[in-house]
Write a protein that holds these residues in place. Structure first.
Motif, PDB file in Angstrom:
ATOM      1  N   GLY A   1       0.835  -1.143  -0.037  1.00  0.00           N
ATOM      2  CA  GLY A   1      -0.107   0.046  -0.022  1.00  0.00           C
ATOM      3  C   GLY A   1       0.937   1.196  -0.165  1.00  0.00           C
ATOM      4  N   ALA A   2       0.463   2.479  -0.219  1.00  0.00           N
ATOM      5  CA  ALA A   2       1.004   3.749  -0.407  1.00  0.00           C
ATOM      6  C   ALA A   2      -0.124   4.656  -0.349  1.00  0.00           C
ATOM      7  N   ALA A   3       0.405   5.922  -0.082  1.00  0.00           N
ATOM      8  CA  ALA A   3      -0.379   7.271  -0.411  1.00  0.00           C
ATOM      9  C   ALA A   3      -1.056   7.198  -1.631  1.00  0.00           C
ATOM     10  N   GLY A   4      -0.162   6.920  -2.763  1.00  0.00           N
ATOM     11  CA  GLY A   4      -0.776   6.908  -4.009  1.00  0.00           C
ATOM     12  C   GLY A   4      -0.460   5.731  -4.584  1.00  0.00           C
ATOM     13  N   ARG A   5      -0.901   5.548  -6.052  1.00  0.00           N
ATOM     14  CA  ARG A   5      -0.964   4.304  -6.639  1.00  0.00           C
ATOM     15  C   ARG A   5       0.625   3.875  -7.453  1.00  0.00           C
ATOM     16  N   LYS A   6       1.355   3.104  -6.261  1.00  0.00           N
ATOM     17  CA  LYS A   6       2.797   2.751  -6.530  1.00  0.00           C
ATOM     18  C   LYS A   6       2.629   1.489  -6.792  1.00  0.00           C
ATOM     19  N   LEU A   7       3.691   0.723  -7.250  1.00  0.00           N
ATOM     20  CA  LEU A   7       4.182  -0.480  -7.494  1.00  0.00           C
ATOM     21  C   LEU A   7       3.554  -1.420  -6.185  1.00  0.00           C
ATOM     22  N   PRO A   8       2.815  -2.618  -6.326  1.00  0.00           N
ATOM     23  CA  PRO A   8       2.292  -3.195  -7.566  1.00  0.00           C
ATOM     24  C   PRO A   8       0.930  -2.815  -8.110  1.00  0.00           C
ATOM     25  N   HIS A   9       0.368  -1.544  -7.465  1.00  0.00           N
ATOM     26  CA  HIS A   9      -1.032  -1.378  -7.858  1.00  0.00           C
ATOM     27  C   HIS A   9      -1.073  -1.382  -9.585  1.00  0.00           C
ATOM     28  N   GLY A  10      -1.955  -2.247  -9.887  1.00  0.00           N
ATOM     29  CA  GLY A  10      -2.314  -2.414 -11.425  1.00  0.00           C
ATOM     30  C   GLY A  10      -1.563  -3.181 -12.136  1.00  0.00           C
ATOM     31  N   ARG A  11      -0.720  -3.647 -11.601  1.00  0.00           N
ATOM     32  CA  ARG A  11       0.699  -4.409 -12.226  1.00  0.00           C
ATOM     33  C   ARG A  11       0.711  -6.080 -11.784  1.00  0.00           C
ATOM     34  N   VAL A  12      -0.195  -6.408 -10.791  1.00  0.00           N
ATOM     35  CA  VAL A  12      -0.097  -7.846 -10.562  1.00  0.00           C
ATOM     36  C   VAL A  12      -1.522  -8.549 -10.914  1.00  0.00           C
ATOM     37  N   SER A  13      -1.463  -9.667 -11.253  1.00  0.00           N
ATOM     38  CA  SER A  13      -2.732 -10.288 -11.629  1.00  0.00           C
ATOM     39  C   SER A  13      -2.650 -11.858 -11.472  1.00  0.00           C
ATOM     40  N   ALA A  14      -3.777 -12.431 -11.284  1.00  0.00           N
ATOM     41  CA  ALA A  14      -4.011 -13.912 -11.114  1.00  0.00           C
ATOM     42  C   ALA A  14      -3.052 -14.649 -12.450  1.00  0.00           C
ATOM     43  N   GLY A  15      -2.244 -15.673 -11.939  1.00  0.00           N
ATOM     44  CA  GLY A  15      -1.484 -16.186 -12.765  1.00  0.00           C
ATOM     45  C   GLY A  15      -0.010 -15.847 -12.791  1.00  0.00           C
ATOM     46  N   ASP A  16       0.239 -14.572 -12.386  1.00  0.00           N
ATOM     47  CA  ASP A  16       1.644 -14.028 -12.171  1.00  0.00           C
ATOM     48  C   ASP A  16       2.309 -15.110 -11.126  1.00  0.00           C
ATOM     49  N   VAL A  17       3.646 -14.828 -11.132  1.00  0.00           N
ATOM     50  CA  VAL A  17       4.415 -15.692 -10.136  1.00  0.00           C
ATOM     51  C   VAL A  17       5.207 -14.793  -9.359  1.00  0.00           C
ATOM     52  N   LEU A  18       5.218 -14.852  -8.051  1.00  0.00           N
ATOM     53  CA  LEU A  18       6.027 -14.267  -7.217  1.00  0.00           C
ATOM     54  C   LEU A  18       7.071 -15.030  -6.553  1.00  0.00           C
ATOM     55  N   TYR A  19       8.447 -14.344  -6.367  1.00  0.00           N
ATOM     56  CA  TYR A  19       9.451 -14.836  -6.070  1.00  0.00           C
ATOM     57  C   TYR A  19       9.566 -14.069  -4.980  1.00  0.00           C
ATOM     58  N   PHE A  20       9.889 -14.700  -3.781  1.00  0.00           N
ATOM     59  CA  PHE A  20       9.946 -14.093  -2.539  1.00  0.00           C
ATOM     60  C   PHE A  20      11.771 -14.032  -1.899  1.00  0.00           C
TER      61      PHE A  20
ATOM     62  N   ARG B   1       0.419  -0.330   9.984  1.00  0.00           N
ATOM     63  CA  ARG B   1       1.025   0.312   9.152  1.00  0.00           C
ATOM     64  C   ARG B   1       0.380   0.392   7.534  1.00  0.00           C
ATOM     65  N   TRP B   2      -0.036  -0.879   7.440  1.00  0.00           N
ATOM     66  CA  TRP B   2      -1.008  -1.093   6.013  1.00  0.00           C
ATOM     67  C   TRP B   2      -2.314  -0.609   6.287  1.00  0.00           C
ATOM     68  N   ALA B   3      -3.047  -0.562   7.574  1.00  0.00           N
ATOM     69  CA  ALA B   3      -4.244   0.143   7.458  1.00  0.00           C
ATOM     70  C   ALA B   3      -4.221   1.709   7.339  1.00  0.00           C
ATOM     71  N   SER B   4      -3.034   2.306   7.438  1.00  0.00           N
ATOM     72  CA  SER B   4      -2.858   3.752   7.197  1.00  0.00           C
ATOM     73  C   SER B   4      -2.647   4.167   5.721  1.00  0.00           C
ATOM     74  N   LYS B   5      -2.648   3.267   4.940  1.00  0.00           N
ATOM     75  CA  LYS B   5      -2.516   3.734   3.608  1.00  0.00           C
ATOM     76  C   LYS B   5      -3.704   3.967   2.793  1.00  0.00           C
ATOM     77  N   ARG B   6      -3.658   4.891   1.564  1.00  0.00           N
ATOM     78  CA  ARG B   6      -4.886   5.172   1.116  1.00  0.00           C
ATOM     79  C   ARG B   6      -5.193   4.351  -0.265  1.00  0.00           C
ATOM     80  N   TYR B   7      -4.162   3.605  -0.636  1.00  0.00           N
ATOM     81  CA  TYR B   7      -4.355   2.497  -1.798  1.00  0.00           C
ATOM     82  C   TYR B   7      -3.746   1.375  -1.248  1.00  0.00           C
ATOM     83  N   LEU B   8      -4.721   0.432  -1.276  1.00  0.00           N
ATOM     84  CA  LEU B   8      -3.963  -0.927  -1.090  1.00  0.00           C
ATOM     85  C   LEU B   8      -4.133  -1.959  -2.238  1.00  0.00           C
ATOM     86  N   VAL B   9      -3.134  -2.921  -2.290  1.00  0.00           N
ATOM     87  CA  VAL B   9      -3.095  -4.124  -3.284  1.00  0.00           C
ATOM     88  C   VAL B   9      -3.061  -5.289  -2.397  1.00  0.00           C
ATOM     89  N   LEU B  10      -4.087  -6.095  -2.456  1.00  0.00           N
ATOM     90  CA  LEU B  10      -4.041  -7.452  -1.820  1.00  0.00           C
ATOM     91  C   LEU B  10      -3.940  -8.398  -2.593  1.00  0.00           C
TER      92      LEU B  10
END
Length: 142
Positions: A28-47, A96-105
């Motif tokens: 999350g962030a105050a604005g639309r920053k990564l990964p907002h709009g850039r991650v979708s079903a089927g993508d692969v996350l490496y941790f 921390r995350w609950a204080s953000k204006r834009y969230l990506v779950l």
């Protein structure tokens, strides 16, 4: 699309992801920053843990992603609270995350541990905790 995602070492996020108790990643962030709009079903996350070791240790496939519109503080807090069973956040991280204006779950399928490997971050100047790398093979170091 492949993504390299840094997870919090102090709160043992990687261990929770691997044991299946954590099935959702939040950003999350105050604005639309990564990964907002850039991650979708089927993508692969490496941790990678954010402890400076720089080793990819696990991967998971994205099952679903929610990209919020602008949230009020109450809406953000409610969204975090409603998903806490999947997020498994410490009280400090939840606040921390609950204080953000834009969230990506990002809901993930069960993760698998990998033989650790390093990546080349030279193309990513900013110290972001989410890197959309396209193809992991392009940044994987031998």
């Amino acid at each position: 699309m492949d993504h390299v995602v840094y997870v919090d070492a102090k709160s043992k996020e990687l261990e929770k992801i691997l044991d299946g108790s954590k099935t959702m990643i939040i950003r999350g962030a105050a604005g639309r920053k990564l990964p907002h709009g850039r991650v979708s079903a089927g993508d692969v996350l490496y941790f990678i843990q954010n402890n400076g070791e720089g080793q990819v240790r696990a991967r998971a496939v994205v099952a679903a992603a929610l990209h919020s519109e602008k949230l009020s503080p109450a809406e953000a807090e409610q969204l975090v609270r409603e998903n806490q069973d999947k997020l498994q956040l410490s009280p400090a991280l939840a606040a921390r995350w609950a204080s953000k204006r834009y969230l990506v779950l990002v809901e993930i399928h069960p993760a698998e541990a990998l033989q650790p490997f390093a990546i080349d971050r030279s193309a990513y100047g900013n110290m972001d905790d989410w890197l959309p790398v396209g193809d992991i093979a392009a940044v994987r170091l031998p």
